[in-house]
Write a protein that holds these residues in place. Structure first.
Motif, mmCIF file in Angstrom:
data_model
loop_
_atom_site.group_PDB
_atom_site.id
_atom_site.type_symbol
_atom_site.label_atom_id
_atom_site.label_comp_id
_atom_site.label_asym_id
_atom_site.label_seq_id
_atom_site.Cartn_x
_atom_site.Cartn_y
_atom_site.Cartn_z
ATOM 1 N N GLN A 1 42.281 -3.997 -29.037
ATOM 2 C CA GLN A 1 42.041 -5.121 -28.762
ATOM 3 C C GLN A 1 41.189 -5.271 -27.433
ATOM 4 O O GLN A 1 41.529 -4.861 -26.561
ATOM 5 N N LEU A 2 40.061 -6.295 -27.845
ATOM 6 C CA LEU A 2 39.126 -6.391 -26.691
ATOM 7 C C LEU A 2 39.104 -7.670 -26.069
ATOM 8 O O LEU A 2 38.674 -8.026 -24.780
ATOM 9 N N SER B 1 40.228 -3.524 -17.876
ATOM 10 C CA SER B 1 41.194 -2.474 -16.933
ATOM 11 C C SER B 1 42.788 -2.633 -17.382
ATOM 12 O O SER B 1 43.670 -2.615 -16.357
ATOM 13 N N GLY B 2 42.945 -3.004 -18.693
ATOM 14 C CA GLY B 2 44.182 -3.066 -19.102
ATOM 15 C C GLY B 2 45.000 -4.362 -18.807
ATOM 16 O O GLY B 2 46.484 -4.627 -19.083
ATOM 17 N N ALA B 3 44.165 -5.494 -18.237
ATOM 18 C CA ALA B 3 44.850 -6.527 -18.100
ATOM 19 C C ALA B 3 43.799 -7.821 -18.690
ATOM 20 O O ALA B 3 42.855 -7.687 -18.735
ATOM 21 N N TRP B 4 44.532 -8.870 -19.112
ATOM 22 C CA TRP B 4 43.843 -10.189 -19.609
ATOM 23 C C TRP B 4 43.387 -10.867 -18.431
ATOM 24 O O TRP B 4 43.955 -11.270 -17.677
ATOM 25 N N GLN B 5 42.053 -10.993 -18.580
ATOM 26 C CA GLN B 5 41.278 -11.821 -17.547
ATOM 27 C C GLN B 5 40.684 -13.193 -18.343
ATOM 28 O O GLN B 5 39.896 -13.198 -19.290
ATOM 29 N N THR B 6 41.009 -14.336 -17.778
ATOM 30 C CA THR B 6 40.523 -15.592 -18.683
ATOM 31 C C THR B 6 38.967 -15.666 -18.041
ATOM 32 O O THR B 6 38.615 -15.593 -16.847
ATOM 33 N N VAL B 7 38.292 -15.764 -19.222
ATOM 34 C CA VAL B 7 36.793 -16.222 -18.842
ATOM 35 C C VAL B 7 36.184 -17.671 -19.261
ATOM 36 O O VAL B 7 35.284 -17.817 -18.723
#
Length: 145
Positions: free
Chosen positions: A72-73, A99-105
């Motif tokens: 999942q990307l 890097s393995g953590a979800w980042q809100t963009v």
């Protein structure tokens, strides 16, 4: 194999052919893929799954096959700001796995109207596909569309 089918989505059990063994092998990680709205990008290994929630709402998850695993990307959605609460607002949100953590963009809550919906829809899909050139897509089951 078709499993559960409703008015807007259907789900099933998916088997993929493995050339080494000459057999079809079940892949449970594909069980959440919408038979109606999943798009495959065979040249690049990307998979876009769309879960339809309503006329103006739903969520996307972007995957890619990497070394035989489905990774999942990114994910994006247009949903009510609070689950189960009906309102005139929607939340447009996009996240990427970094890097393995979800980042809100991208994360915006807005009053629903057609123009605002289109603007935020374009923004979340742009964020979902940012930096990705998937190639030409094809539906998981083309004859259903």
């Amino acid at each position: 194999l078709m499993g559960i089918a409703g008015a807007s989505d259907a789900f099933g059990t998916h088997y993929l052919y493995e050339p080494v063994s000459g057999r079809f092998v079940e892949h449970g990680e594909l069980a959440d893929f919408s038979v109606y709205r999943c798009t495959l990008y065979p040249q690049t290994g990307y998979v876009l799954n769309y879960l339809h929630d309503g006329a103006a709402t739903g969520s996307y998850v972007l995957y890619q096959w990497q070394n035989g695993l489905l990774v999942q990307l990114a994910r994006a959605s247009m949903l009510p700001p609070e689950a189960g609460i009906t309102s005139d607002k929607l939340q447009a949100k996009a996240e990427r796995l970094v890097s393995g953590a979800w980042q809100t963009v991208y994360d915006e809550t807005f009053d629903f109207d057609e123009a605002a919906w289109q603007m935020h829809y374009d923004a979340v899909l742009g964020a979902l596909w940012d930096g990705v050139n998937p190639g030409e897509g094809q539906r998981l089951v083309p004859e259903l569309m």
